[in-house]
Structures are given as structure tokens and as C-alpha cells.
Write a protein that holds these residues in place. Structure first.
Motif, mmCIF file in Angstrom:
data_model
loop_
_atom_site.group_PDB
_atom_site.id
_atom_site.type_symbol
_atom_site.label_atom_id
_atom_site.label_comp_id
_atom_site.label_asym_id
_atom_site.label_seq_id
_atom_site.Cartn_x
_atom_site.Cartn_y
_atom_site.Cartn_z
ATOM 1 N N LYS A 7 0.794 -1.256 -0.123
ATOM 2 C CA LYS A 7 0.186 -0.111 -0.110
ATOM 3 C C LYS A 7 0.849 1.279 -0.123
ATOM 4 N N SER A 8 2.031 1.245 0.702
ATOM 5 C CA SER A 8 2.711 2.324 0.801
ATOM 6 C C SER A 8 3.577 2.704 -0.565
ATOM 7 N N THR A 9 3.908 1.365 -1.128
ATOM 8 C CA THR A 9 4.512 1.707 -2.450
ATOM 9 C C THR A 9 3.603 2.058 -3.581
ATOM 10 N N PHE A 16 2.577 11.970 5.106
ATOM 11 C CA PHE A 16 3.295 10.846 5.377
ATOM 12 C C PHE A 16 2.771 10.172 6.877
ATOM 13 N N GLN A 17 3.435 8.984 7.239
ATOM 14 C CA GLN A 17 3.039 8.179 8.403
ATOM 15 C C GLN A 17 3.680 8.967 9.730
ATOM 16 N N ASP A 18 4.942 9.254 9.487
ATOM 17 C CA ASP A 18 5.591 9.712 10.702
ATOM 18 C C ASP A 18 5.695 11.416 10.807
ATOM 19 N N ALA A 67 -3.013 9.854 2.008
ATOM 20 C CA ALA A 67 -2.363 9.974 3.446
ATOM 21 C C ALA A 67 -2.140 8.469 3.730
ATOM 22 N N ASP A 68 -0.767 8.372 3.988
ATOM 23 C CA ASP A 68 -0.330 7.151 4.342
ATOM 24 C C ASP A 68 -0.228 6.827 5.791
ATOM 25 N N GLU A 69 -1.079 6.205 6.224
ATOM 26 C CA GLU A 69 -1.177 5.808 7.616
ATOM 27 C C GLU A 69 -1.081 7.027 8.485
ATOM 28 N N PRO A 129 2.502 0.072 14.654
ATOM 29 C CA PRO A 129 1.918 0.874 13.493
ATOM 30 C C PRO A 129 1.541 0.165 12.245
ATOM 31 N N ASP A 130 2.024 -0.940 11.721
ATOM 32 C CA ASP A 130 1.846 -1.462 10.536
ATOM 33 C C ASP A 130 1.035 -2.774 10.787
ATOM 34 N N GLY A 131 0.485 -2.964 12.123
ATOM 35 C CA GLY A 131 -0.500 -3.935 12.046
ATOM 36 C C GLY A 131 0.424 -5.377 12.562
HETATM 37 MG MG MG Z 1 3.397 1.429 5.022
#
Ligand code: MG
Ligand code: SF4
Length: 330
Positions: free
Chosen positions: A50-52, A93-95, A176-178, A267-269
Motif C-alpha cells: 500500500k505504501s509503494t 506521511f506516516q511519521d 494519507a499514508d497511515e 503501527p503497521d499491524g
Molecule cells: Mg507502510
């Protein structure tokens, strides 16, 4: 009305496995469409690609195959074309801790895209635009917040700055990535509600990348489920999440908590066996984890079956498979 079309998008990496050459299919033949006013959730475990996909959509990663079209026009390469495209398609981004430069103020972070994309140029215009952006993401008093450095802000406030920065070029699409998975549980819904309000105010199209089905159902009108780089199910969120047709989505849905109680998984499950990108084997990618796997699942890749906008890629849903339930309903 803006439409982002993703057509047969793939990202493959060559792998060396002793003498054998194999291909890691991080993203494999993914297609979907995203329209203004719509939030689509892209759901999957860590390593599902998904992030890719999100990175290919903002052109941080180059696809191996497939096309991305903005309002029917293929996205071109070259610095100017990419900059023009990024004015329309922005990413959060996520962070929130890593995405801001610790040496620079909030004001600096917001002025840069405003200048780069020609939204505001002179001192007064920039000051007004920064003030407006911070007010829209509820960071007030804006003049005080603008002078702060990232370390003087909480995680939630930083993510609000990152959202304000993404909005600076006045994009039409927000990825919106996580965006909340690294934030305290208590403020996750606040940030997602903010993105939802900004979407409605700006008629944005939002791609919400997440591993969390509960928030996907709450914030996204449609949901696309990825497993090892491939789409396994897609459709209206209520259909996909409440009446999942694919055994993988059924497993995810069974593990999902209520939207009011976001889960506290890493964070990523959770990581489980048998996942990670595919390396070119035959049959259904989910066969080793699937409680319903049949002989045909080991031999042939299932096609998508259509049930009025609800798609699933599973032999159980193929008419004619012995014991099959037929296409999903929607
Ligand atoms: Mg990711
Ligand atoms: Fe399970 Fe077979 Fe469907 Fe794959 S195709 S999800 S192995 S039943």
C-alpha cells in the motif's frame, strides 16, 4: 471534478535467490479510480504494497508497468511536469516526527511550498497564506504556532502542520499514508475528522492508506483490500467490511475493533506468516492461509467477479466452481 485513475500499476524488483532469478512483485496489476469528494481506503497488512502504491502516486517511486492518469491525462516525467503534478497530488506521511525538519520553524515549512508552487510570493501574501493554512488545521493562535520549531509541538500538532503543508499548493488529491498510526490513540479520530472536514471544504479526493478496517469504514466511502501486492477485494466500504466476500477480508474484518476504540497494535499491524510480496508463484496468493482453500486455488489464479460494484478475487465467488457461493452482492 477530478479523477485520478490507476491502471494496471505494478512495481517489481528483481531478486537473486542463489542462481535462480525471481521477481518480487511488491505491487502487481493494481487498478482503481479516485474522484473528488470521495475517500477511498487502501487496506492491507504490512508488506501488502500500500505504501509503494502511494509513493508511485506522488512519483517518489517509478512504476515498473501501468499508468497513472490525472483527469484522463497520463502523468509525464521530467522535473517541471512532476512539479506541476505534485501541485495537484500531495501526500501526508506516516511519521510526523520524521517528516518535518527539526532545524526549521513551522512558518518555514509552510512558506516553501507556497513559494515553490507560486501560491504566494510577497511577504504579506505569504504571511496571510501561512495564517490561513494554520487556522484551517486548527493550529491557533496561528502567529504563535508559526514561530515554533517541530520539537516544541506534540505529535498531533506536527501531523496538523504536515497536513497544512500538503494543502499549501491547493491540491485536488490528498494521499494519507497511515496518517494516525504513530499518534496517541486519543487523538487519532481528531486528525481523521480534520482530514474529512478538509476534504469536504476543498472538494478533495482522499486516498486513506491504512491497516485499520474500523477507521476505513468510518471515513472512506469505498475500500480496496490489498494482499501481497494485489487487489483481492474492492467496493463500497460497508459492503466490503460488513459483508466481506474474500476470505482474507473476512479474517481482517473478524479482527477489527469498533471505530471508537482504535486498536493499539504496532503501527503497521501484526505480522503473520505467509505474507510479504509475491514472488511469481501460481494460484491464489492467499491459499496457504486460507481456511477455505480448494485444489483449484493451488493451480490457477482466480479472476475478479463482479457483483454490482463489489469485486472479489476468489474461486469461491466464481460461478461454476463446485461449492462456490457466487459473486458478492452489493
Ligand atoms: Mg507502510
Ligand atoms: Fe481461498 Fe481459494 Fe479464495 Fe484463494 S481462491 S481466497 S485460496 S478460496
Amino acid at each position: 471534478m477530478t479523477t485520478l485513475t490507476v491502471s494496471h500499476l505494478s512495481k517489481h524488483f528483481p531478486l537473486r535467490d542463489g542462481r535462480r532469478r525471481r521477481t518480487l512483485r511488491a505491487v502487481d496489476d493494481v487498478s482503481f479510480e479516485l474522484r473528488s469528494g470521495q475517500t477511498m481506503a487502501l487496506v492491507g497488512e504490512s508488506g501488502s504494497g500500500k505504501s509503494t502504491i502511494a509513493r508511485m502516486l506522488v512519483r517518489l517511486t517509478r512504476p515498473t508497468a501501468g499508468e497513472i492518469l490525472l483527469d484522463g491525462t497520463p502523468v509525464r516525467s521530467g522535473r517541471r511536469a512532476v512539479r506541476r503534478y505534485r501541485r495537484d497530488v500531495q501526500m501526508v506521511f506516516q511519521d510526523p516526527f520524521g517528516s518535518l525538519n527539526p532545524a526549521h520553524t513551522v512558518d518555514y515549512h509552510l512558506r516553501r511550498p507556497l513559494r515553490l508552487h507560486g501560491i504566494a510570493r510577497d511577504t504579506t501574501g505569504l504571511r496571510t497564506a501561512v495564517h490561513d493554512l494554520l487556522t484551517r488545521v486548527n493550529l491557533t493562535p496561528a502567529d504563535q504556532v508559526a514561530r515554533r520549531l517541530p520539537h516544541e509541538l506534540s505529535g498531533g500538532q506536527r501531523q496538523r502542520v504536515a497536513i497544512a503543508r500538503a494543502l499549501a499548493p491547493r491540491p485536488r488529491i490528498l494521499l494519507a499514508d497511515e496518517p494516525v498510526s504513530m499518534l496517541d490513540v486519543s487523538i487519532r479520530l481528531e486528525i481523521l475528522n480534520l482530514v474529512d472536514r478538509l476534504k469536504r471544504e476543498g472538494d478533495l479526493a482522499v486516498l486513506y492508506v491504512t491497516h485499520d478496517l474500523a477507521t476505513a469504514r468510518y471515513f472512506a466511502s469505498s475500500t480496496t483490500v490489498l494482499y501481497r501486492g494485489q487487489v483481492v477485494e474492492s467496493g463500497p466500504s460497508d459492503e466490503v467490511i460488513l459483508r466481506p466476500a474474500h476470505p482474507y477480508t473476512q479474517l481482517l474484518a473478524a479482527a477489527a475493533p469498533d471505530p471508537g476504540r482504535p486498536r493499539t497494535a504496532p503501527p503497521d499491524g501484526p505480522r503473520r506468516g505467509g505474507q510479504g510480496p509475491a514472488t511469481g508463484d501460481t494460484g491464489c496468493l492467499f491459499r496457504d492461509r486460507c481456511p477455505a482453500a480448494m485444489e483449484i486455488c493451488r493451480q490457477e489464479v482466480p479472476e475478479f467477479t463482479v457483483g454490482a460494484g463489489h469485486l472479489a478475487r476468489c474461486w469461491l465467488r466464481q460461478p461454476g466452481t463446485p461449492g462456490a457461493a457466487g459473486p458478492p452482492t452489493a
